[in-house]
Design a protein around this motif. Structure first.
Motif, mmCIF file in Angstrom:
data_model
loop_
_atom_site.group_PDB
_atom_site.id
_atom_site.type_symbol
_atom_site.label_atom_id
_atom_site.label_comp_id
_atom_site.label_asym_id
_atom_site.label_seq_id
_atom_site.Cartn_x
_atom_site.Cartn_y
_atom_site.Cartn_z
ATOM 1 N N GLY A 177 -23.251 -27.965 -15.007
ATOM 2 C CA GLY A 177 -21.960 -27.440 -14.600
ATOM 3 C C GLY A 177 -22.007 -25.933 -14.493
ATOM 4 N N VAL A 178 -20.909 -25.274 -14.820
ATOM 5 C CA VAL A 178 -20.831 -23.819 -14.671
ATOM 6 C C VAL A 178 -20.301 -23.129 -15.924
ATOM 7 C CG1 VAL A 178 -20.680 -23.740 -12.158
ATOM 8 C CG2 VAL A 178 -18.606 -24.136 -13.480
ATOM 9 N N ASN A 179 -20.436 -23.806 -17.084
ATOM 10 C CA ASN A 179 -20.076 -23.209 -18.368
ATOM 11 C C ASN A 179 -21.273 -23.253 -19.298
ATOM 12 O OD1 ASN A 179 -17.186 -22.848 -18.027
ATOM 13 N ND2 ASN A 179 -17.054 -25.076 -18.072
ATOM 14 N N GLY A 180 -21.449 -22.184 -20.066
ATOM 15 C CA GLY A 180 -22.432 -22.187 -21.135
ATOM 16 C C GLY A 180 -21.810 -21.655 -22.407
ATOM 17 N N PHE A 181 -22.485 -21.903 -23.541
ATOM 18 C CA PHE A 181 -21.913 -21.583 -24.844
ATOM 19 C C PHE A 181 -22.949 -20.824 -25.686
ATOM 20 C CE2 PHE A 181 -19.193 -23.514 -28.459
ATOM 21 C CZ PHE A 181 -18.115 -22.706 -28.152
ATOM 22 N N PRO A 182 -23.192 -19.554 -25.337
ATOM 23 C CA PRO A 182 -24.242 -18.798 -26.025
ATOM 24 C C PRO A 182 -23.847 -18.358 -27.432
ATOM 25 C CG PRO A 182 -23.755 -17.884 -23.835
ATOM 26 C CD PRO A 182 -22.654 -18.828 -24.191
ATOM 27 N N THR A 183 -24.865 -17.945 -28.174
ATOM 28 C CA THR A 183 -24.676 -17.357 -29.491
ATOM 29 C C THR A 183 -24.070 -15.959 -29.353
ATOM 30 O OG1 THR A 183 -26.972 -16.577 -29.374
ATOM 31 C CG2 THR A 183 -26.565 -18.637 -30.552
ATOM 32 N N VAL A 184 -23.419 -15.509 -30.407
ATOM 33 C CA VAL A 184 -22.780 -14.184 -30.420
ATOM 34 C C VAL A 184 -23.826 -13.126 -30.749
ATOM 35 C CG1 VAL A 184 -21.047 -12.761 -31.602
ATOM 36 C CG2 VAL A 184 -20.565 -15.164 -31.074
ATOM 37 N N PRO A 185 -23.780 -11.982 -30.063
ATOM 38 C CA PRO A 185 -24.735 -10.916 -30.380
ATOM 39 C C PRO A 185 -24.588 -10.428 -31.819
ATOM 40 C CG PRO A 185 -23.605 -10.480 -28.292
ATOM 41 C CD PRO A 185 -22.901 -11.636 -28.936
ATOM 42 N N ASP A 186 -25.664 -9.890 -32.361
ATOM 43 C CA ASP A 186 -25.624 -9.305 -33.703
ATOM 44 C C ASP A 186 -24.641 -8.125 -33.723
ATOM 45 O OD1 ASP A 186 -27.536 -11.097 -34.589
ATOM 46 O OD2 ASP A 186 -29.218 -9.720 -34.232
ATOM 47 N N GLY A 187 -24.068 -7.896 -34.901
ATOM 48 C CA GLY A 187 -23.202 -6.737 -35.066
ATOM 49 C C GLY A 187 -21.725 -7.021 -34.895
ATOM 50 N N PHE A 188 -21.370 -8.285 -34.650
ATOM 51 C CA PHE A 188 -19.969 -8.658 -34.485
ATOM 52 C C PHE A 188 -19.598 -9.697 -35.537
ATOM 53 C CE2 PHE A 188 -21.376 -7.165 -30.374
ATOM 54 C CZ PHE A 188 -20.357 -6.296 -30.005
ATOM 55 N N ASP A 189 -18.385 -9.597 -36.038
ATOM 56 C CA ASP A 189 -17.936 -10.521 -37.075
ATOM 57 C C ASP A 189 -17.769 -11.938 -36.560
ATOM 58 O OD1 ASP A 189 -17.873 -8.451 -38.912
ATOM 59 O OD2 ASP A 189 -15.753 -8.005 -38.559
ATOM 60 N N ARG A 232 -19.831 -18.747 -31.306
ATOM 61 C CA ARG A 232 -20.283 -18.892 -29.922
ATOM 62 C C ARG A 232 -19.208 -18.328 -28.996
ATOM 63 N NH1 ARG A 232 -25.349 -21.932 -28.768
ATOM 64 N NH2 ARG A 232 -26.037 -22.522 -30.864
ATOM 65 N N PHE A 233 -19.589 -18.050 -27.766
ATOM 66 C CA PHE A 233 -18.607 -17.684 -26.751
ATOM 67 C C PHE A 233 -18.911 -18.459 -25.480
ATOM 68 C CE2 PHE A 233 -22.117 -14.733 -26.080
ATOM 69 C CZ PHE A 233 -22.240 -14.632 -24.697
ATOM 70 N N ARG A 234 -17.868 -18.706 -24.686
ATOM 71 C CA ARG A 234 -18.067 -19.401 -23.418
ATOM 72 C C ARG A 234 -18.204 -18.386 -22.294
ATOM 73 N NH1 ARG A 234 -13.568 -23.227 -20.659
ATOM 74 N NH2 ARG A 234 -12.930 -21.229 -19.780
ATOM 75 N N ILE A 235 -19.239 -18.587 -21.490
ATOM 76 C CA ILE A 235 -19.401 -17.814 -20.278
ATOM 77 C C ILE A 235 -19.320 -18.768 -19.091
ATOM 78 C CG2 ILE A 235 -21.952 -17.967 -20.406
ATOM 79 C CD1 ILE A 235 -22.010 -15.167 -19.083
ATOM 80 N N GLY A 236 -18.582 -18.377 -18.076
ATOM 81 C CA GLY A 236 -18.497 -19.150 -16.850
ATOM 82 C C GLY A 236 -19.259 -18.440 -15.754
ATOM 83 N N PHE A 237 -20.080 -19.168 -15.024
ATOM 84 C CA PHE A 237 -20.921 -18.517 -14.017
ATOM 85 C C PHE A 237 -20.746 -19.130 -12.633
ATOM 86 C CE2 PHE A 237 -23.380 -21.461 -16.673
ATOM 87 C CZ PHE A 237 -23.879 -22.369 -15.737
ATOM 88 N N GLY A 238 -19.575 -19.714 -12.385
ATOM 89 C CA GLY A 238 -19.325 -20.287 -11.070
ATOM 90 C C GLY A 238 -18.703 -19.318 -10.083
ATOM 91 N N LEU A 239 -18.421 -18.093 -10.514
ATOM 92 C CA LEU A 239 -17.759 -17.114 -9.670
ATOM 93 C C LEU A 239 -18.700 -16.579 -8.590
ATOM 94 C CD1 LEU A 239 -17.403 -13.830 -11.803
ATOM 95 C CD2 LEU A 239 -18.987 -15.684 -12.313
#
Length: 358
Positions: free
Chosen positions: A286-298, A326-333
């Protein structure tokens, strides 16, 4: 009856209007109206209010069902809502993380037990599903491919879910709005037997979010019950939406070929970006992914809020799906917008690393 605030929509409502770039959109890039005949004639109700019978037959064919086993609705959101309203008694089971309405709506009518996908591969423990079922479980709910993780459960898992549901005299409802973005889509759940229910729309795979046109495919009893609830919501589907959706379905092979190619290209770009910045995901369908959060953020929310405030790029925090790391990124744009968005996120992360002395 009480329903929880829709966390993702409340977050978007706060930040989306002012953001330059929306990098959390969950569908493929929207098509332009210039591609379609946009004159449906008189803008009255669709009659019959369940949808044009010939078009319902076209949609029903893909599920191996008849036209009376399809109900058109204003998007998959309404299709899901009226189906839950029709089905819910005391209990439902929902596989999570998922789009909030797939557990919040049935929870407003009864009780919901959630069964989590297991990160980082987001696999599903079928024994956990069996353990969650009760004699009064009316519906087992899954979103496949999954939003937000992009996990596409394999056919043997879906068939096992169907068997678990059917053996318990329970319906299996599968929200399949991303199914046709897969290179090799699985058979829809509504085609598996009398306990199978599929909901879908032309929003995510066809690039027609503004049409607000979707449907539910199920046995006739479920469709009739859902239609009774729909009489109290929108009454009929959108005349305009149905008119454009017909044209999109006629051109479906062409549209899906373009959208799958775009999704594959953008998926690779995002995967390279994440690897470059030390982040990880399970490569999604599909066009959604759920990556890990970068270091340095709560948390993901801390990351997403700081990013939109500093770079005007909007991502979706995972706590809106019950997963705060995690955060959701959409890449269908559009490709140019994706490139600009990733460049800004990259600059943001590089700046944070410099500030941290890394």
């Amino acid at each position: 009856m009480h329903i929880e605030p829709f966390e993702l929509e409340r977050f978007f409502d706060r930040y989306e209007h002012g953001a330059d770039l929306m990098l959390a959109e969950s569908g493929i890039q929207s098509r332009d109206t210039s591609e379609f005949d946009t004159d449906p004639g008189e803008l009255g109700y669709v009659i019959p209010t369940g949808g044009d019978p010939a078009f319902r037959e076209t949609i029903a064919d893909r599920y191996g069902r008849g036209p009376d086993e399809v109900l058109f609705a204003c998007g998959a959101q309404e299709a899901n809502f009226v189906t839950f309203a029709a089905l819910m008694g005391e209990h439902a089971v929902t596989v999570t993380p998922t789009y909030q309405s797939l557990h919040a709506v049935p929870d407003a009518f009864g009780e919901v037990t959630t069964v989590p996908l297991d990160p980082p591969a987001w696999d599903l423990d079928l024994d956990a599903v069996r353990d969650a079922m009760r004699p009064d479980t009316e519906v087992l709910v899954v979103n496949n491919p999954n939003n937000p993780t992009g996990r596409y459960l394999p056919e043997e898992t879906v068939r096992a879910l169907y068997d678990i549901a059917a053996d318990n005299d329970t319906y299996l409802l599968c929200d399949e709005v991303y199914r046709l973005l897969a290179e090799d889509p699985l058979p829809p759940v509504a085609s598996l037997g009398e306990y199978g229910i599929s909901t879908s729309s032309v929003t995510k795979s066809h690039g027609l979010a503004g049409c607000r046109f979707g449907w539910v495919a199920a046995n006739e009893d479920v469709v009739e019950a859902a239609a009774s609830w729909k009489d109290y919501t929108t009454i009929s589907p959108s005349t305009f939406g149905q008119h454009v959706a017909k044209q999109a379905i006629e051109r479906e092979a062409e549209l899906l070929a373009e959208h799958r190619a775009q999704a594959a290209d953008h998926r690779a770009r995002v995967g390279d970006f994440l690897a470059e910045h030390g982040l990880s995901w399970r490569e999604p369908t599909g066009v959604n992914g759920f990556p890990t959060v970068p270091d340095g953020f709560d948390s993901a929310r801390d990351f997403c809020v700081t990013l939109v405030e500093e770079e005007s790029v909007l991502l979706a925090p995972g706590d809106a799906f019950g997963v705060p790391d995690r955060f959701r990124i959409g890449f269908g744009l559009a490709t140019a917008e994706l490139e600009e968005g990733l460049a800004r996120v990259g600059d943001f992360l590089d700046r944070r690393e410099t500030q941290a002395g890394v």
